[in-house]
Motif scaffolding. Structure first.
Motif, PDB file in Angstrom:
ATOM      1  N   ARG A 205      -8.966  14.333   5.393  1.00  0.00           N
ATOM      2  CA  ARG A 205      -7.791  13.510   5.806  1.00  0.00           C
ATOM      3  C   ARG A 205      -6.774  13.752   4.628  1.00  0.00           C
ATOM      4  O   ARG A 205      -6.979  14.513   3.803  1.00  0.00           O
ATOM      5  CB  ARG A 205      -8.066  11.848   5.588  1.00  0.00           C
ATOM      6  CG  ARG A 205      -8.864  11.480   7.013  1.00  0.00           C
ATOM      7  CD  ARG A 205      -9.616  10.136   6.476  1.00  0.00           C
ATOM      8  NE  ARG A 205     -10.719  10.395   5.379  1.00  0.00           N
ATOM      9  CZ  ARG A 205     -11.968  10.785   5.894  1.00  0.00           C
ATOM     10  NH1 ARG A 205     -12.245  10.663   7.356  1.00  0.00           N
ATOM     11  NH2 ARG A 205     -12.880  10.752   5.138  1.00  0.00           N
TER      12      ARG A 205
ATOM     13  N   ARG B 265      -9.429   0.644   8.313  1.00  0.00           N
ATOM     14  CA  ARG B 265      -9.404   2.194   8.646  1.00  0.00           C
ATOM     15  C   ARG B 265      -9.165   2.555   7.330  1.00  0.00           C
ATOM     16  O   ARG B 265      -9.827   3.887   7.021  1.00  0.00           O
ATOM     17  CB  ARG B 265      -8.238   2.384   9.585  1.00  0.00           C
ATOM     18  CG  ARG B 265      -8.323   1.934  10.879  1.00  0.00           C
ATOM     19  CD  ARG B 265      -7.552   2.748  12.289  1.00  0.00           C
ATOM     20  NE  ARG B 265      -6.090   2.578  11.523  1.00  0.00           N
ATOM     21  CZ  ARG B 265      -5.229   1.741  12.084  1.00  0.00           C
ATOM     22  NH1 ARG B 265      -5.565   0.720  12.696  1.00  0.00           N
ATOM     23  NH2 ARG B 265      -4.035   1.978  11.536  1.00  0.00           N
ATOM     24  N   PHE B 266      -8.203   2.151   6.445  1.00  0.00           N
ATOM     25  CA  PHE B 266      -8.092   3.074   5.046  1.00  0.00           C
ATOM     26  C   PHE B 266      -9.435   3.265   4.234  1.00  0.00           C
ATOM     27  O   PHE B 266      -9.525   4.064   3.439  1.00  0.00           O
ATOM     28  CB  PHE B 266      -7.029   2.456   4.425  1.00  0.00           C
ATOM     29  CG  PHE B 266      -5.756   2.341   4.838  1.00  0.00           C
ATOM     30  CD1 PHE B 266      -5.150   3.567   5.826  1.00  0.00           C
ATOM     31  CD2 PHE B 266      -4.690   1.671   4.646  1.00  0.00           C
ATOM     32  CE1 PHE B 266      -4.111   3.199   6.269  1.00  0.00           C
ATOM     33  CE2 PHE B 266      -3.455   1.576   4.995  1.00  0.00           C
ATOM     34  CZ  PHE B 266      -3.111   2.420   5.858  1.00  0.00           C
ATOM     35  N   GLN B 267     -10.604   2.424   4.637  1.00  0.00           N
ATOM     36  CA  GLN B 267     -11.612   2.501   3.777  1.00  0.00           C
ATOM     37  C   GLN B 267     -12.422   3.799   4.034  1.00  0.00           C
ATOM     38  O   GLN B 267     -13.402   4.166   3.385  1.00  0.00           O
ATOM     39  CB  GLN B 267     -12.666   1.319   4.281  1.00  0.00           C
ATOM     40  CG  GLN B 267     -11.898   0.041   3.809  1.00  0.00           C
ATOM     41  CD  GLN B 267     -11.389  -0.104   2.525  1.00  0.00           C
ATOM     42  OE1 GLN B 267     -11.722   0.195   1.517  1.00  0.00           O
ATOM     43  NE2 GLN B 267      -9.891  -0.495   2.683  1.00  0.00           N
TER      44      GLN B 267
ATOM     45  N   GLY C 147     -11.361   6.394   3.115  1.00  0.00           N
ATOM     46  CA  GLY C 147     -11.014   7.126   2.039  1.00  0.00           C
ATOM     47  C   GLY C 147     -12.280   7.101   0.933  1.00  0.00           C
ATOM     48  O   GLY C 147     -12.369   8.066   0.142  1.00  0.00           O
TER      49      GLY C 147
ATOM     50  N   TYR D  53      -5.925  12.535   1.974  1.00  0.00           N
ATOM     51  CA  TYR D  53      -6.194  11.515   1.211  1.00  0.00           C
ATOM     52  C   TYR D  53      -7.031  12.250   0.052  1.00  0.00           C
ATOM     53  O   TYR D  53      -8.047  12.794   0.682  1.00  0.00           O
ATOM     54  CB  TYR D  53      -7.058  10.350   1.635  1.00  0.00           C
ATOM     55  CG  TYR D  53      -7.359   9.217   0.743  1.00  0.00           C
ATOM     56  CD1 TYR D  53      -6.314   8.497   0.324  1.00  0.00           C
ATOM     57  CD2 TYR D  53      -8.595   9.133   0.370  1.00  0.00           C
ATOM     58  CE1 TYR D  53      -6.809   7.588  -0.680  1.00  0.00           C
ATOM     59  CE2 TYR D  53      -9.087   8.286  -0.691  1.00  0.00           C
ATOM     60  CZ  TYR D  53      -8.090   7.149  -0.953  1.00  0.00           C
ATOM     61  OH  TYR D  53      -8.394   6.323  -1.879  1.00  0.00           O
TER      62      TYR D  53
ATOM     63  N   ASP E 168       1.403  -0.058  10.698  1.00  0.00           N
ATOM     64  CA  ASP E 168       0.181   0.648  11.027  1.00  0.00           C
ATOM     65  C   ASP E 168      -1.154  -0.385  11.713  1.00  0.00           C
ATOM     66  O   ASP E 168      -2.161   0.223  12.089  1.00  0.00           O
ATOM     67  CB  ASP E 168      -0.570   1.057   9.644  1.00  0.00           C
ATOM     68  CG  ASP E 168      -0.100   2.385   9.033  1.00  0.00           C
ATOM     69  OD1 ASP E 168       0.572   3.129   9.953  1.00  0.00           O
ATOM     70  OD2 ASP E 168       0.325   2.419   7.854  1.00  0.00           O
TER      71      ASP E 168
ATOM     72  N   HIS F  48       0.654  -1.440   0.112  1.00  0.00           N
ATOM     73  CA  HIS F  48      -0.065  -0.087   0.054  1.00  0.00           C
ATOM     74  C   HIS F  48       0.806   1.228  -0.110  1.00  0.00           C
ATOM     75  O   HIS F  48       0.582   2.338  -0.813  1.00  0.00           O
ATOM     76  CB  HIS F  48      -0.864  -0.201   1.177  1.00  0.00           C
ATOM     77  CG  HIS F  48      -1.754   1.019   1.643  1.00  0.00           C
ATOM     78  ND1 HIS F  48      -2.886   1.472   0.601  1.00  0.00           N
ATOM     79  CD2 HIS F  48      -1.564   2.282   2.068  1.00  0.00           C
ATOM     80  CE1 HIS F  48      -3.175   2.636   0.986  1.00  0.00           C
ATOM     81  NE2 HIS F  48      -2.721   3.148   2.065  1.00  0.00           N
ATOM     82  N   THR F  49       1.962   1.373   1.132  1.00  0.00           N
ATOM     83  CA  THR F  49       2.664   2.292   0.911  1.00  0.00           C
ATOM     84  C   THR F  49       3.518   2.469  -0.403  1.00  0.00           C
ATOM     85  O   THR F  49       3.779   3.696  -0.919  1.00  0.00           O
ATOM     86  CB  THR F  49       3.726   2.442   1.964  1.00  0.00           C
ATOM     87  OG1 THR F  49       3.011   2.309   3.446  1.00  0.00           O
ATOM     88  CG2 THR F  49       4.725   3.568   2.275  1.00  0.00           C
TER      89      THR F  49
ATOM     90  N   ALA G 154      -5.310  -1.824  10.069  1.00  0.00           N
ATOM     91  CA  ALA G 154      -4.963  -0.333   8.868  1.00  0.00           C
ATOM     92  C   ALA G 154      -5.615  -0.448   7.701  1.00  0.00           C
ATOM     93  O   ALA G 154      -6.396   0.251   7.305  1.00  0.00           O
ATOM     94  CB  ALA G 154      -3.591  -0.425   8.705  1.00  0.00           C
ATOM     95  N   SER G 155      -5.863  -1.636   7.241  1.00  0.00           N
ATOM     96  CA  SER G 155      -6.668  -1.882   5.837  1.00  0.00           C
ATOM     97  C   SER G 155      -8.114  -1.551   6.085  1.00  0.00           C
ATOM     98  O   SER G 155      -8.603  -1.044   4.896  1.00  0.00           O
ATOM     99  CB  SER G 155      -6.419  -3.008   5.007  1.00  0.00           C
ATOM    100  OG  SER G 155      -6.753  -4.229   5.839  1.00  0.00           O
TER     101      SER G 155
END
Length: 342
Positions: A183, A223-225, A227, A185, A216, A150-151, A220-221
């Protein structure tokens, strides 16, 4: 010629970032913590709703820049309104023709200050921005995890503010960053689209900045949602083709919606079959929906597991989060659509 602007929430790596920039470039660090209010202000009051920077002040005690400030660094406060507002406060406090935005978790390569000057000094007037080259160091001897991949996506991303320079006059002309993005993002992609649609060009420079991978956590994946809510605003502002316009792929939201719908159908049909006990067709439909959900979820999980190290912990993380991501992504997208239509 340039001022570096770094919005921060106080990551410890910030001091390394400042050391890598060096003492010869003016730097504005924007303290965007909610508690970093104007001196003399009452605690608990709402932060200012305007984009103007607060007066430069010494840093507050705590994780943000412990110890004395380097002589080329000053701090402004943005009231905790998010990275977009923090960057706006930073560039408005600058007085140089160019503003270079860095994140507080990157390390410019040796000689970065000279390299950024070379990237910018001879650019024609129609070029409004220059992107640095982002490198993400991945572990040697094993495949990267899902989070590390992801990074690593930053290496090919367009116009990311991990290292992005803009002419200050152009920022002023287009109004800077859109502060409805809460954010770090999509606010950089939104700005790039507005700048290019105003008739300017954006280019890649030769300077190099490293973005380390950070841990993270297990969730983490999921939480990224969040976006997905920002994607709703991007569609509202730039139309349905915005992903292609920034060089991105189609995304998985439709598949997430299908996965969520089949899972919900399986639950509802199963409940109905258990209640009636007399309609075998309902039970068959429930099992069919459950099989479809399982197949979609397994496919999604495998696409995330296959390129990774496949350690027991990574496989467990991918399995668990692949169940949660589709409904969470859909919920955030619905929240975003509601927000932009209010």
């Amino acid at each position: 010629m340039i001022t570096v602007v770094i919005p921060t929430i106080g990551r410890p790596i910030l001091r390394d970032t400042l050391a890598a920039v060096g003492p010869g470039v003016p730097v504005i660090v924007v303290d965007d913590r909610a508690g970093a209010a104007r001196k003399g202000g009452a605690r608990g009051k709402e932060p200012p709703a305007v984009s103007e920077p607060l007066p430069p002040e010494p840093p507050l005690p705590g994780p943000l820049l412990p110890g004395p400030l380097p002589g080329n660094v000053r701090v402004v406060r943005s009231g905790g309104r998010g990275p977009a507002a923090a960057r706006n406060a930073g560039w408005r406090a600058a007085d140089t023709p160019w503003v270079v935005f860095l994140d507080d978790d990157v390390i410019p390569a040796p000689g970065w200050a000279e390299a950024v000057w070379k990237d910018l000094v001879d650019l024609p007037d129609d070029v409004a921005g220059s992107q640095g080259r982002i490198v993400v160091p991945l572990p040697a001897g094993r495949r990267p995890t899902d989070g590390e991949r992801h990074t690593a996506g930053l290496t090919d991303a367009l116009w990311v503010t991990a290292d992005m320079a803009y002419r200050r006059a152009v920022l002023e002309a287009v109004g800077g960053f859109e502060e409805r993005f809460p954010r770090a993002y999509r606010e950089d992609a939104d700005l790039a689209l507005r700048v290019t649609r105003a008739g300017h060009r954006l280019v890649r420079g030769e300077r190099v900045t490293e973005h380390p991978v950070r841990a993270d956590g297990f969730w983490a994946s999921v939480r990224f949602q969040r976006g997905n809510a920002d994607d709703a605003l991007m569609r509202r502002l730039h139309g349905p083709s915005w992903r292609a316009d920034i060089g991105g792929g189609p995304g998985r939201l439709r598949l997430h919606a299908l996965t969520t719908a089949t899972g919900l159908a399986a639950v509802l049909l199963g409940a109905a079959a258990a209640a009636t006990r007399t309609r075998p067709g309902t039970r068959v439909a429930a099992w069919g929906a459950a099989a479809a959900w399982a197949a979609l979820t397994a496919d999604f999980a495998w696409r995330r597991i296959a390129p990774g190290p496949r350690t027991p912990r990574e496989v467990l993380r991918m399995a668990v989060t692949s169940v949660l991501i589709p409904p969470v992504a859909c919920a955030h997208r619905l929240r975003g659509e509601w927000r932009v239509r209010r």
